[in-house]
Design a protein around this motif. Structure first.
Motif, PDB file in Angstrom:
ATOM      1  N   VAL A  42      44.123 -19.393 -18.937  1.00  0.00           N
ATOM      2  CA  VAL A  42      43.422 -19.787 -17.711  1.00  0.00           C
ATOM      3  C   VAL A  42      43.851 -18.874 -16.565  1.00  0.00           C
ATOM      4  O   VAL A  42      43.015 -18.418 -15.772  1.00  0.00           O
ATOM      5  CB  VAL A  42      43.677 -21.272 -17.369  1.00  0.00           C
ATOM      6  N   LEU A  43      45.150 -18.583 -16.471  1.00  0.00           N
ATOM      7  CA  LEU A  43      45.621 -17.680 -15.430  1.00  0.00           C
ATOM      8  C   LEU A  43      45.011 -16.293 -15.585  1.00  0.00           C
ATOM      9  O   LEU A  43      44.600 -15.666 -14.610  1.00  0.00           O
ATOM     10  CB  LEU A  43      47.148 -17.600 -15.442  1.00  0.00           C
ATOM     11  N   PHE A  44      44.943 -15.808 -16.824  1.00  0.00           N
ATOM     12  CA  PHE A  44      44.331 -14.498 -17.053  1.00  0.00           C
ATOM     13  C   PHE A  44      42.856 -14.513 -16.667  1.00  0.00           C
ATOM     14  O   PHE A  44      42.349 -13.553 -16.079  1.00  0.00           O
ATOM     15  CB  PHE A  44      44.493 -14.049 -18.510  1.00  0.00           C
ATOM     16  N   GLU A  45      42.173 -15.589 -16.967  1.00  0.00           N
ATOM     17  CA  GLU A  45      40.762 -15.716 -16.591  1.00  0.00           C
ATOM     18  C   GLU A  45      40.603 -15.598 -15.067  1.00  0.00           C
ATOM     19  O   GLU A  45      39.694 -14.914 -14.578  1.00  0.00           O
ATOM     20  CB  GLU A  45      40.212 -17.051 -17.074  1.00  0.00           C
ATOM     21  N   LEU A  46      41.493 -16.244 -14.320  1.00  0.00           N
ATOM     22  CA  LEU A  46      41.442 -16.161 -12.864  1.00  0.00           C
ATOM     23  C   LEU A  46      41.672 -14.732 -12.383  1.00  0.00           C
ATOM     24  O   LEU A  46      40.968 -14.237 -11.494  1.00  0.00           O
ATOM     25  CB  LEU A  46      42.484 -17.096 -12.239  1.00  0.00           C
ATOM     26  N   ILE A  47      42.661 -14.074 -12.965  1.00  0.00           N
ATOM     27  CA  ILE A  47      42.950 -12.686 -12.604  1.00  0.00           C
ATOM     28  C   ILE A  47      41.751 -11.798 -12.917  1.00  0.00           C
ATOM     29  O   ILE A  47      41.318 -10.985 -12.101  1.00  0.00           O
ATOM     30  CB  ILE A  47      44.203 -12.178 -13.350  1.00  0.00           C
ATOM     31  N   TRP A  48      41.211 -11.953 -14.106  1.00  0.00           N
ATOM     32  CA  TRP A  48      40.075 -11.136 -14.549  1.00  0.00           C
ATOM     33  C   TRP A  48      38.886 -11.295 -13.602  1.00  0.00           C
ATOM     34  O   TRP A  48      38.266 -10.311 -13.184  1.00  0.00           O
ATOM     35  CB  TRP A  48      39.692 -11.525 -15.972  1.00  0.00           C
ATOM     36  N   ASN A  49      38.596 -12.535 -13.251  1.00  0.00           N
ATOM     37  CA  ASN A  49      37.439 -12.812 -12.395  1.00  0.00           C
ATOM     38  C   ASN A  49      37.618 -12.281 -10.976  1.00  0.00           C
ATOM     39  O   ASN A  49      36.627 -12.034 -10.285  1.00  0.00           O
ATOM     40  CB  ASN A  49      37.137 -14.309 -12.361  1.00  0.00           C
ATOM     41  N   GLN A  50      38.849 -12.088 -10.538  1.00  0.00           N
ATOM     42  CA  GLN A  50      39.121 -11.587  -9.188  1.00  0.00           C
ATOM     43  C   GLN A  50      39.353 -10.080  -9.154  1.00  0.00           C
ATOM     44  O   GLN A  50      39.611  -9.521  -8.093  1.00  0.00           O
ATOM     45  CB  GLN A  50      40.348 -12.295  -8.597  1.00  0.00           C
ATOM     46  N   SER A  51      39.256  -9.424 -10.298  1.00  0.00           N
ATOM     47  CA  SER A  51      39.590  -8.005 -10.385  1.00  0.00           C
ATOM     48  C   SER A  51      38.359  -7.120 -10.337  1.00  0.00           C
ATOM     49  O   SER A  51      37.297  -7.471 -10.852  1.00  0.00           O
ATOM     50  CB  SER A  51      40.343  -7.725 -11.695  1.00  0.00           C
ATOM     51  N   ALA A  52      38.554  -5.947  -9.740  1.00  0.00           N
ATOM     52  CA  ALA A  52      37.507  -4.927  -9.718  1.00  0.00           C
ATOM     53  C   ALA A  52      37.408  -4.275 -11.098  1.00  0.00           C
ATOM     54  O   ALA A  52      38.318  -4.397 -11.929  1.00  0.00           O
ATOM     55  CB  ALA A  52      37.841  -3.874  -8.667  1.00  0.00           C
ATOM     56  N   GLU A  53      36.327  -3.581 -11.327  1.00  0.00           N
ATOM     57  CA  GLU A  53      36.082  -2.957 -12.633  1.00  0.00           C
ATOM     58  C   GLU A  53      37.220  -2.012 -13.034  1.00  0.00           C
ATOM     59  O   GLU A  53      37.645  -2.006 -14.195  1.00  0.00           O
ATOM     60  CB  GLU A  53      34.746  -2.209 -12.610  1.00  0.00           C
ATOM     61  N   GLN A  54      37.720  -1.210 -12.116  1.00  0.00           N
ATOM     62  CA  GLN A  54      38.815  -0.274 -12.437  1.00  0.00           C
ATOM     63  C   GLN A  54      40.077  -1.041 -12.822  1.00  0.00           C
ATOM     64  O   GLN A  54      40.781  -0.651 -13.747  1.00  0.00           O
ATOM     65  CB  GLN A  54      39.099   0.660 -11.255  1.00  0.00           C
ATOM     66  N   ASP A  55      40.356  -2.124 -12.128  1.00  0.00           N
ATOM     67  CA  ASP A  55      41.520  -2.950 -12.473  1.00  0.00           C
ATOM     68  C   ASP A  55      41.360  -3.566 -13.859  1.00  0.00           C
ATOM     69  O   ASP A  55      42.322  -3.652 -14.627  1.00  0.00           O
ATOM     70  CB  ASP A  55      41.733  -4.050 -11.436  1.00  0.00           C
ATOM     71  N   ARG A  56      40.153  -3.984 -14.167  1.00  0.00           N
ATOM     72  CA  ARG A  56      39.890  -4.539 -15.504  1.00  0.00           C
ATOM     73  C   ARG A  56      40.129  -3.496 -16.580  1.00  0.00           C
ATOM     74  O   ARG A  56      40.714  -3.789 -17.621  1.00  0.00           O
ATOM     75  CB  ARG A  56      38.453  -5.071 -15.596  1.00  0.00           C
TER      76      ARG A  56
END
Length: 75
Positions: A42-56
């Motif tokens: 769940v924490l990773f999902e939150l991080i992923w959803n808040q990240s820009a494409e380059q960060d992903r």
């Protein structure tokens, strides 16, 4: 019983500050308990959803390297 695990996890961390969130992550990883994996997901999902494409892309690159390193240890 219909338990929404995602909502329960979010509810448990809703008021946490950065230090508490980091401590939660570190504790979950260091303990290595299987029951902590959904929370980390769940924490990773939150991080992923808040990240820009380059960060992903950087996260996926780091994940790929981590998988390679971990799988070498299994051999």
């Amino acid at each position: 019983m219909n338990l929404n695990l995602r909502k329960a996890i979010l509810s448990n961390i809703a008021t946490n500050d950065q230090q508490q969130l980091e401590a939660t992550i570190v504790d979950a990883i260091q303990n290595g308990e299987e029951k902590m994996l959904p929370g980390l997901g769940v924490l990773f999902e939150l991080i992923w959803n808040q990240s820009a494409e380059q960060d992903r892309k950087e996260m996926v690159d780091a994940l790929e390297q981590g998988v390679k390193s971990a799988s070498q240890g299994l051999q």
